[in-house]
Design an enzyme around this catalytic site. Sequence first.
Site, PDB file in Angstrom:
ATOM      1  N   CYS A  84       0.776  -1.337   0.172  1.00 11.32           N
ATOM      2  CA  CYS A  84      -0.069  -0.071  -0.160  1.00 11.32           C
ATOM      3  C   CYS A  84       0.887   1.242   0.002  1.00 11.32           C
ATOM      4  O   CYS A  84       1.409   1.519  -1.098  1.00 11.32           O
ATOM      5  CB  CYS A  84      -1.010   0.044   1.201  1.00 11.32           C
ATOM      6  SG  CYS A  84      -2.540   0.985   0.970  1.00 11.32           S
ATOM      7  N   HIS A 120      -3.743  -5.072   0.211  1.00  9.79           N
ATOM      8  CA  HIS A 120      -2.951  -5.705   1.351  1.00  9.79           C
ATOM      9  C   HIS A 120      -3.149  -7.121   1.644  1.00  9.79           C
ATOM     10  O   HIS A 120      -4.284  -7.609   2.170  1.00  9.79           O
ATOM     11  CB  HIS A 120      -3.920  -5.073   2.810  1.00  9.79           C
ATOM     12  CG  HIS A 120      -3.641  -3.519   2.969  1.00  9.79           C
ATOM     13  ND1 HIS A 120      -2.608  -3.050   4.027  1.00  9.79           N
ATOM     14  CD2 HIS A 120      -4.421  -2.585   2.589  1.00  9.79           C
ATOM     15  CE1 HIS A 120      -2.659  -1.791   3.896  1.00  9.79           C
ATOM     16  NE2 HIS A 120      -3.651  -1.334   3.075  1.00  9.79           N
ATOM     17  N   GLU A 122      -1.754  -8.926   3.516  1.00 11.15           N
ATOM     18  CA  GLU A 122      -1.564  -9.662   4.903  1.00 11.15           C
ATOM     19  C   GLU A 122      -2.973 -10.066   5.609  1.00 11.15           C
ATOM     20  O   GLU A 122      -2.921 -10.805   6.336  1.00 11.15           O
ATOM     21  CB  GLU A 122      -0.961  -8.635   6.104  1.00 11.15           C
ATOM     22  CG  GLU A 122      -1.567  -7.340   6.136  1.00 11.15           C
ATOM     23  CD  GLU A 122      -1.411  -6.272   5.273  1.00 11.15           C
ATOM     24  OE1 GLU A 122      -0.936  -6.475   4.082  1.00 11.15           O
ATOM     25  OE2 GLU A 122      -1.562  -5.060   5.493  1.00 11.15           O
TER      26      GLU A 122
HETATM   27  N1  GLN Z   1      -1.895   7.014   2.925  1.00 11.89           N
HETATM   28  C1  GLN Z   1      -1.915   6.093   1.623  1.00 11.89           C
HETATM   29  C2  GLN Z   1      -3.268   6.498   1.198  1.00 11.89           C
HETATM   30  O1  GLN Z   1      -4.092   6.699   1.866  1.00 11.89           O
HETATM   31  C3  GLN Z   1      -1.609   4.690   1.991  1.00 11.89           C
HETATM   32  C4  GLN Z   1      -2.730   4.001   2.752  1.00 11.89           C
HETATM   33  C5  GLN Z   1      -2.209   2.670   3.438  1.00 11.89           C
HETATM   34  O2  GLN Z   1      -1.101   2.211   3.473  1.00 11.89           O
HETATM   35  N2  GLN Z   1      -3.032   1.799   3.828  1.00 11.89           N
HETATM   36  O3  GLN Z   1      -3.354   6.217  -0.220  1.00 11.89           O
END
Ligand code: GLN
Length: 524
Positions: free
Chosen positions: A368, A499, A501
Amino acid sequence: MKKYIVVTGGVLSGIGKGIVSASTGRVLKEYGININSLKIDPYLNVDPGTMNPNQHGEVYVTDDGYEADLDLGHYERFLGKTMGRENNVTAGQIYRTIIDGERKGEFLGATVQIVPHVTDKIKERIRKIEADVVMVEIGGTVGDIEGEIFLEAVRQLTVEEGLDNFFFIHVTYVPYLRVTNEFKTKPTQQSVQLLRRIGIHPNMIIVRSEKEVDSEVMDKISLFGGVPHEMVINLPDSNNVYSVPEMLHNNGIHNLISKKLNLKLSGIFNWKYPTSFKNVKIALIGKYLGTDDAYKSILESLTLCGVKRPEVLDSEDLEEMTEEQVSNLLSKYDGLIIPGGFGKRGIEGKIKACSYARKNDIPILGICLGMQVMVIEYARNVLGMKDANSVEFDKNTSFPVIDIMEKQKKVLKMGGTMRLGSQRAIIMKGSRLMDIYDGKREIYERHRHRYEVNYEKFKEMFSFPDNIKEDTLVISAKEDFVEAVELPEKLFYVGIQYHPEFKSQVGNPHPLFKNLVETITGNK
Ligand code: GLN
């Protein structure tokens, strides 16, 4: 008739109630029982989405886009069952529905009260969970003011559904006093008394302790707690949470519960979990260091791959370091993970870690925010776009390689705050990612983010596996937005916008972690 196993906590929080619930569910599942669960969180937040991971641990994301308590992660990993928004209820949700209903006139002029209106709403949410046996885990500790109404609702439910359909497990802590060399049961006695005062009598007491409690102590707990001796189970600290189903099974928890609830067990207990851990040194370049739980699902995903727990490093520490210092620090590790996160703090440190991994061909997985950082690093250090950044961290950057896309803006305007939950992505033929997913082309993965790779504006910095251009990042999955990037010439340089995970289960860790670990061990 539906049966309920209600898990309450005594003495202190954080003693592993979630693990005990998930493990109990798993033992019963091994015997063919259809299990589902409900985590009750007595706090007033509507969901944990806005809570700081430093205090509360990670925000777990479900397929249906709910931002959940991390206990839902335990349930998914242990039970191998998909959870959703109906599996987690908070006091905030309950009160919000009631107050919204009151404003709309749904109560037809009645005085809206804690009993029956709040308790009715709670019971409704508990009843909604479908299964033969529903695990109901009540967050917090018995005696907390905010938890009391939930216990009262459960007590009412025993009257309406029949006490025979309930099994109460009280998970408590028995401290060991080193100076006098003895275990102390008083706090446990008192917490059982508190529970009884509410009208709930535990069927079983699970005693958490730092080491095996001796039998006189267990006798005492049985006597004062008012539960038969065999219903007091000792569960000393274990360095492997995945052994807990086995520990409970060794105590015959399945027979004890099924006797009381009249369950028909079938099949055999065949719980397999990792027991030995390879010494693979992975560093997680994080910034939420307040609790180990902040990166829970990533740490568990690696555990499920059979490797030692990675070290969590503070990306802020890297910010002031020279390239040489960064390299000295990170050269101790076989691989890196850049996890998700929000806000500017620590970003430059993460960028330095990415740069080190790229230059030294150290296996690295960007998750992410971690993937966004990979794009920023590449733009700055390979393509010379000096102040390239995400608009999240620098609104005035000349190279907004990560930005909010028009399509997203519409979602945001409609009251959504983020792109959440399971979304489809198409994997590019011939990519490393396709190998990782065993040739699969269509995947569904969980998202939680606002910003995207600004592909339309910075097309030149990317290419695709079927036509790789020099000095480009290769896009390995895409749908409406860029979902994954990689550098195919590297050992493992993969970033994903989602994600992985959240989709690791016992016996089935997510292929991205598996492949990262295999790359490292194969290369060692
Ligand atoms: N802050 C980033 C976004 O909002 C990544 C978010 C995250 O890593 N869950 O796109």
